[in-house]
Design an enzyme around this catalytic site. Structure first.
Site, PDB file in Angstrom:
ATOM      1  N   MET A 108       0.845  -1.191   0.000  1.00  0.00           N
ATOM      2  CA  MET A 108       0.000   0.000   0.000  1.00  0.00           C
ATOM      3  C   MET A 108       0.882   1.244   0.000  1.00  0.00           C
ATOM      4  O   MET A 108       2.093   1.148  -0.009  1.00  0.00           O
ATOM      5  CB  MET A 108      -0.942  -0.037   1.201  1.00  0.00           C
ATOM      6  N   ARG A 341       7.486  -4.888  13.777  1.00  0.00           N
ATOM      7  CA  ARG A 341       6.510  -5.944  13.537  1.00  0.00           C
ATOM      8  C   ARG A 341       7.212  -7.280  13.724  1.00  0.00           C
ATOM      9  O   ARG A 341       8.444  -7.341  13.751  1.00  0.00           O
ATOM     10  CB  ARG A 341       5.911  -5.846  12.131  1.00  0.00           C
ATOM     11  N   HIS A 444      12.492  -4.971  -0.554  1.00  0.00           N
ATOM     12  CA  HIS A 444      11.172  -5.524  -0.848  1.00  0.00           C
ATOM     13  C   HIS A 444      11.254  -6.998  -1.236  1.00  0.00           C
ATOM     14  O   HIS A 444      10.532  -7.840  -0.725  1.00  0.00           O
ATOM     15  CB  HIS A 444      10.525  -4.714  -1.979  1.00  0.00           C
ATOM     16  N   SER A 752     -12.355 -44.839   6.981  1.00  0.00           N
ATOM     17  CA  SER A 752     -11.298 -43.929   6.565  1.00  0.00           C
ATOM     18  C   SER A 752     -11.903 -43.016   5.510  1.00  0.00           C
ATOM     19  O   SER A 752     -12.405 -43.492   4.496  1.00  0.00           O
ATOM     20  CB  SER A 752     -10.121 -44.714   5.993  1.00  0.00           C
ATOM     21  N   TYR A 839      -6.972 -40.573  13.675  1.00  0.00           N
ATOM     22  CA  TYR A 839      -5.707 -40.247  13.015  1.00  0.00           C
ATOM     23  C   TYR A 839      -5.954 -39.552  11.678  1.00  0.00           C
ATOM     24  O   TYR A 839      -7.061 -39.608  11.132  1.00  0.00           O
ATOM     25  CB  TYR A 839      -4.876 -41.523  12.776  1.00  0.00           C
TER      26      TYR A 839
HETATM   27  P1  ADP Z   1       5.721   0.304   4.338  1.00  0.00           P
HETATM   28  O1  ADP Z   1       4.566  -0.280   5.042  1.00  0.00           O
HETATM   29  O2  ADP Z   1       5.690   0.117   2.886  1.00  0.00           O
HETATM   30  O3  ADP Z   1       7.021  -0.082   4.989  1.00  0.00           O
HETATM   31  P2  ADP Z   1       5.966   2.819   5.697  1.00  0.00           P
HETATM   32  O4  ADP Z   1       4.733   3.469   6.189  1.00  0.00           O
HETATM   33  O5  ADP Z   1       6.750   2.104   6.715  1.00  0.00           O
HETATM   34  O6  ADP Z   1       5.577   1.887   4.497  1.00  0.00           O
HETATM   35  O7  ADP Z   1       6.806   3.969   5.032  1.00  0.00           O
HETATM   36  C1  ADP Z   1       7.714   3.834   3.986  1.00  0.00           C
HETATM   37  C2  ADP Z   1       9.063   4.410   4.372  1.00  0.00           C
HETATM   38  O8  ADP Z   1       8.947   5.740   4.823  1.00  0.00           O
HETATM   39  C3  ADP Z   1       9.716   3.631   5.461  1.00  0.00           C
HETATM   40  O9  ADP Z   1      11.068   3.455   5.171  1.00  0.00           O
HETATM   41  C4  ADP Z   1       9.576   4.503   6.654  1.00  0.00           C
HETATM   42  O10 ADP Z   1      10.607   4.333   7.578  1.00  0.00           O
HETATM   43  C5  ADP Z   1       9.571   5.907   6.079  1.00  0.00           C
HETATM   44  N1  ADP Z   1       8.790   6.782   6.922  1.00  0.00           N
HETATM   45  C6  ADP Z   1       7.484   6.682   7.174  1.00  0.00           C
HETATM   46  N2  ADP Z   1       7.087   7.605   8.059  1.00  0.00           N
HETATM   47  C7  ADP Z   1       8.181   8.332   8.375  1.00  0.00           C
HETATM   48  C8  ADP Z   1       8.422   9.432   9.241  1.00  0.00           C
HETATM   49  N3  ADP Z   1       7.453   9.957   9.978  1.00  0.00           N
HETATM   50  N4  ADP Z   1       9.665   9.935   9.284  1.00  0.00           N
HETATM   51  C9  ADP Z   1      10.640   9.385   8.545  1.00  0.00           C
HETATM   52  N5  ADP Z   1      10.496   8.350   7.704  1.00  0.00           N
HETATM   53  C10 ADP Z   1       9.262   7.819   7.624  1.00  0.00           C
HETATM   54 MG    MG Z   2       7.598   0.136   6.795  1.00  0.00          MG
END
Ligand code: ADP
Ligand code: MG
Ligand code: MG
Length: 901
Positions: A108, A341, A444, A752, A839
């Site tokens: 996304m 995560r 990625h 079975s 089983y």
């Molecule tokens: P994804 O789910 O694709 O990892 P993210 O929401 O984590 O998307 O954002 C994409 C990139 O932008 C990531 O590398 C993240 O660390 C960076 N990023 C997002 N928000 C911030 C922020 N507030 N300040 C600095 N970098 C950000």
């Molecule tokens: Mg991210």
């Protein structure tokens, strides 16, 4: 009070917690949690997932109250930060990030640097004193806003970038000056207006509304939809939206950004693992455009930040009690954590981590057993490169499209790309392995591959990939499209050709985990095996018996087929018996081998099942050969073949119907089984034969056949002078058999479930022809899964449940198992456990999968309070005690499988 749609985090406090993933999405819930435990998280707020759902339901409008709640939270954020959106002296900038309850890496959209406009960019310059940085942030924002929010293709912006670089005669973005970037911003604005035909929104609140909608819309973008399909992700409300204060990793030599794992996600080793780039924004690492440095090197650049990061790594793992995958950014020497995560890991790593964490007293055995997804074990159970697990060989494809193409043709594919982007997921799913020339372990490609359980080498710098000529070159060797390459994801080696593989074994941590699983499991696990070799492989994997031996495979071996054909050609019973007598000793020998391999364990043998025409030759040459061998006219052979032809062979003359019409076939097989049993028993082998009659639909069929089986068995026992206990039972694979199971159980001593046929006949889908429509059905969500892969619990499951209930009403100790393909599929195993089967039986390589799935099903059954208790470090002991007091169905588990070293 209006419904709470927005949750704040910042200033050391947060309204959400990690348990709220369904509401806040994984990213939002963990940003809240990390704020709570005092980690340096830039403040912000999360718009709940339900808003995404309401947005679509309400015809793409915000639900009531959202606008006000966002406003209130912006004011709160401005207060905490001491900055204001759009402030021409010191503007607050934010990112707008997606994040569903289930992680969908890169699927996304995200917008960074939001809040910039002509005045704010001046404010940023004033605040930072760094003109170049400010214009760079601005141009990135215009680009992202245009691309993500307004759908202007990125390449239009890229073209302007290339133009200015050429004009200045420079190679890298970083070589452009502040003035160049300022000019680039003007050019980007031009691109924006040309394609959008509206001026760029200068009001940060309007920008924010646009970005929020774009993130919500990306929930239903092609990539996201396909990702959910491939990963069977259903039942989610949508994505949450995280609005978070920006921090900048691109402010110079004391800034940077990176992605880390608390342990090595490929091997599972307990080492700090990750990558970073100095002077870069987060996107740069994940996109795999610049190849990052290993995390340990951060110590050389910013030792204080590195020490803090190591400390945070420890805290994260202790807090979450699992491997974390987290993002950080350093802004001018200050460290921020932007995301955490649960770390995706390879199957080998999952097993190692689970076992290690028990030793480290981080988790208990119960939790360890639940930490490994059963289906993942598949990767540890297939032949692998001699050196190590996690390898793949395939034919080279340079595009995701071509990979999908080749895969559809049943070809093994190795996808080779500079880097992968989220658009490539279809091709990645189709490939056995993925090889990229740029990016690192956290790019990625690597993250998505790990999630899919694919072998991947990311950032293999020596590769020269030429998309135009469709070649890949390394070390002076060039390989073209569709040529074989092998990769080893563990060592990072790329090898020419299809490198030989070895059979996997169950040992080390894997064996330990399986032993723990067996401590919880209450349902038995058997195997489907037709040969002593398969039986032995399965036994080494922990099979506790054979649930299905198909005798027809034995009919094809060597010269036997000629005896079978002679039997089919026979005009009368005598001639048939003569032919069958030739087969008898061979079958007996097969059974002796299997019984011996399964010494001490039950063996279910199914009487002949397929229609006879499957044994007859269809081509002229073999028909002539048959005529010659049997001394008959070739016309007679042809006539026979025609006679045997059926319109619906799967519903035709097969299974028990053969043995009713030609009792001598079943008699020969039963004699072979029982004589073999007697013979091996004399040699000291413990045999438990279970004779299984296929395709029963009426009680009378099984009555007639069981009577014959008993008669022949008794004769054999008498003639051999050894007593062998045996059972006679049936497959339940015709819906009618399920309906009259109580009557059938009057004769049958065991059931079975042949769920392949049962599924075929319940749905009315020919299982050999589902390829033409089932994939489409799944795409349109008419079916959620292919019912031949995962048992259809809603429909077919009812028949299974009813048959067990009815069968046991007649015969309390009726032994029940499953021998269809579903016996090794985790969700189906869970079902079999739930409905009280004794089983499951599956192919040898799926035995460990079934063992683990069965253990997880049993753990899920523990009463919640006890399960919680069991989650504590010493939990496994308690869980064992509980199990002894519950009425476990251990009847079939005569012997615990020994852990193989
Ligand atoms: P994804 O789910 O694709 O990892 P993210 O929401 O984590 O998307 O954002 C994409 C990139 O932008 C990531 O590398 C993240 O660390 C960076 N990023 C997002 N928000 C911030 C922020 N507030 N300040 C600095 N970098 C950000
Ligand atoms: Mg991210
Ligand atoms: Mg069948």
């Amino acid at each position: 009070m209006a419904k709470k749609l927005v949750y704040f985090f910042g200033g050391g406090k947060a309204e959400g917690r990690t348990e709220m993933k369904q509401v806040l999405g994984g990213k939002g819930a963990n940003l809240a949690e990390m704020t709570h435990i005092g980690l340096p998280v830039p403040p912000g707020f999360t718009i709940v997932t339900e808003v995404c759902d309401l947005y679509y339901k309400g015809g793409r409008k915000w639900p009531a109250g959202l606008a006000e709640q966002i406003d209130r939270n912006i004011i709160r954020l401005e207060k905490v930060m001491g900055q204001t959106l759009g402030d021409p002296r010191d503007p607050l900038l934010v990112s707008v990030r997606s994040g569903a309850a289930v992680s969908m890496p890169g699927m996304m959209d995200t917008v960074l640097n939001l809040g910039l406009n002509e005045q704010a960019v001046q404010g940023l310059i004033r605040k930072t004193g760094n003109e170049r940085f400010a214009w760079d942030a601005y141009r990135r924002f215009i680009n992202m806003y245009g691309d993500v929010v307004m759908g202007v293709a990125h390449e239009h912006f890229e073209a302007e970038m290339t133009r200015i670089k050429e004009a200045r005669g420079v190679q890298l973005d970083t070589d452009l000056s502040a003035d160049d970037l300022k000019q680039l911003c003007r050019a980007y604005m031009g691109v924006y207006q040309k394609h959008v035909k509206k001026p760029f929104p200068t009001d940060p609140r309007k920008q924010l509304a646009g970005a929020v909608n774009a993130v919500i819309t990306s929930w239903n973008g092609d990539r996201a939809v396909k990702y959910r399909q491939l990963n069977h992700i259903t039942g989610l409300l949508g994505t949450a939206v995280n609005v978070q204060t920006m921090v900048f990793g691109n402010m110079g030599d004391t800034s940077g950004t990176g992605v880390c794992f608390t342990r090595d996600p490929a091997s599972g080793e307990n080492v700090f693992y990750g990558e970073f780039l100095m002077n870069a924004q987060g996107e740069d690492v994940v996109a795999g455009i610049r190849t990052p440095l290993p995390i340990a090197e951060l110590d050389n650049y910013l030792p204080r930040c590195y020490r803090e990061l190591v400390e945070i790594k420890g805290r994260l793992e202790r807090h979450y009690r699992d491997v974390q995958d987290f993002e950080f950014t350093i802004q001018e020497g200050t460290l921020y954590i932007l995301q955490t995560r649960t770390g995706k890991r390879t199957a080998a790593a999952a097993v190692k981590i689970a076992v290690d964490m028990v030793a480290e007293k981080l988790i208990g055995k119960t939790e360890a057993v639940c930490r490994v997804e059963p289906a993942m074990l598949d990767h540890l159970l297939h032949p692998m490169l001699a050196a190590s697990p996690g390898a793949a060989a395939g034919k080279v494809c340079f595009t995701a499209e071509e990979a999908e193409h080749m895969h559809e043709r049943g070809e093994p594919v190795l996808l080779v790309r500079h880097e992968t982007s989220p658009e490539d997921i279809g091709g990645m799913a189709a490939a056995r392995g993925i090889l990229t020339s740029t990016g690192g372990m956290t790019s990625h490609a690597a993250v998505v591959a790990r999630g899919m359980g694919k072998t991947c080498i990311a950032g293999c710098g020596e590769l020269r990939i030429n998309y135009r000529n469709k070649t890949v070159t390394a070390g002076g060797t060039t390989v073209g499209e569709h040529e074989w390459l092998s990769i080893d994801g563990t060592t990072g080696e790329v090898m020419l050709g299809s490198v030989p593989t070895v059979e996997p074994t169950l040992s080390g941590d894997f064996a330990t985990l399986m032993k723990w699983a067996d401590g919880f499991r209450t349902i038995g696990v058997r195997t489907n095996a037709d040969t002593p070799h398969d039986a032995k492989v399965a036994r080494d994997f922990g099979a506790e018996g054979i649930g299905l031996t198909r005798t027809e495979h034995m009919f094809f071996e060597g010269d036997r087929i000629w005896a079978v054909r002679e039997m089919i050609m026979a005009e009368d019973e005598d001639a048939r018996r003569t032919a069958l007598a030739k087969l008898m000793p061979m079958q007996r020998e097969d059974f002796e081998g299997i019984f011996t391999a399964m010494d001490g364990l039950p063996v279910t043998i199914r009487l002949l099942d397929p229609p006879l025409h499957e044994f007859l030759p269809q081509d002229d040459a073999t028909q002539s050969e048959m005529a010659e061998r049997l001394g008959v006219d070739v016309e007679a052979v042809r006539t026979k073949v025609e006679q045997q032809h059926e319109m619906n062979p799967m519903l035709g003359f097969r299974g028990c119907r053969l043995s009713i019409v030609y009792p001598e076939i079943a008699e020969m097989q039963v004699r072979a089984i029982m004589e073999a049993a007697c013979n091996v028993k004399k040699r000291g082998v413990k045999v438990h034969p279970e004779i299984m009659v296929p395709l029963i639909g009426t009680a009378k069929e099984i009555e007639v056949l069981a009577e014959a089986v008993h008669r022949v068995a008794k004769e054999a026992i008498k003639a051999k002078g050894v007593r062998v206990a045996y059972m006679v039972g049936t497959m339940i694979e015709i819906p009618r058999a399920a309906l009259v199971a109580d009557r059938i159980a009057e004769t049958a001593e065991f059931f079975s479930f042949g769920t392949n046929d049962l599924t075929q006949m319940t749905f009315g889908y020919s299982r050999d022809d589902v390829g033409s429509f089932v994939p489409k059905y799944i795409k349109q969500e008419i079916l959620s899964r292919d019912p031949f892969q995962a048992l259809d619990q809603e429909g077919v499951g009812q028949l299974v449940e009813m048959a067990i209930r009815k069968g046991r009403a007649t015969r309390k100790d009726l032994k029940v198992g499953i021998c269809g393909e579903h016996g090794g599929e985790p969700s189906s195993v869970e079902f079999c456990h739930r409905v009280g089967m004794n089983y499951v039986s599956c192919s040898p390589f799926r035995v460990p999968i079934a063992r683990l799935a069965a253990a997880q099903a049993a753990i899920a059954d523990l009463p919640p309070a006890r399960r919680r208790a069991a989650r504590k470090t010493k939990g496994a002991k308690k869980a064992k005690k509980i199990k002894k007091t519950t009425k476990a169905r251990k009847a079939v588990r005569k012997k615990k499988p020994a852990a193989k070293k």
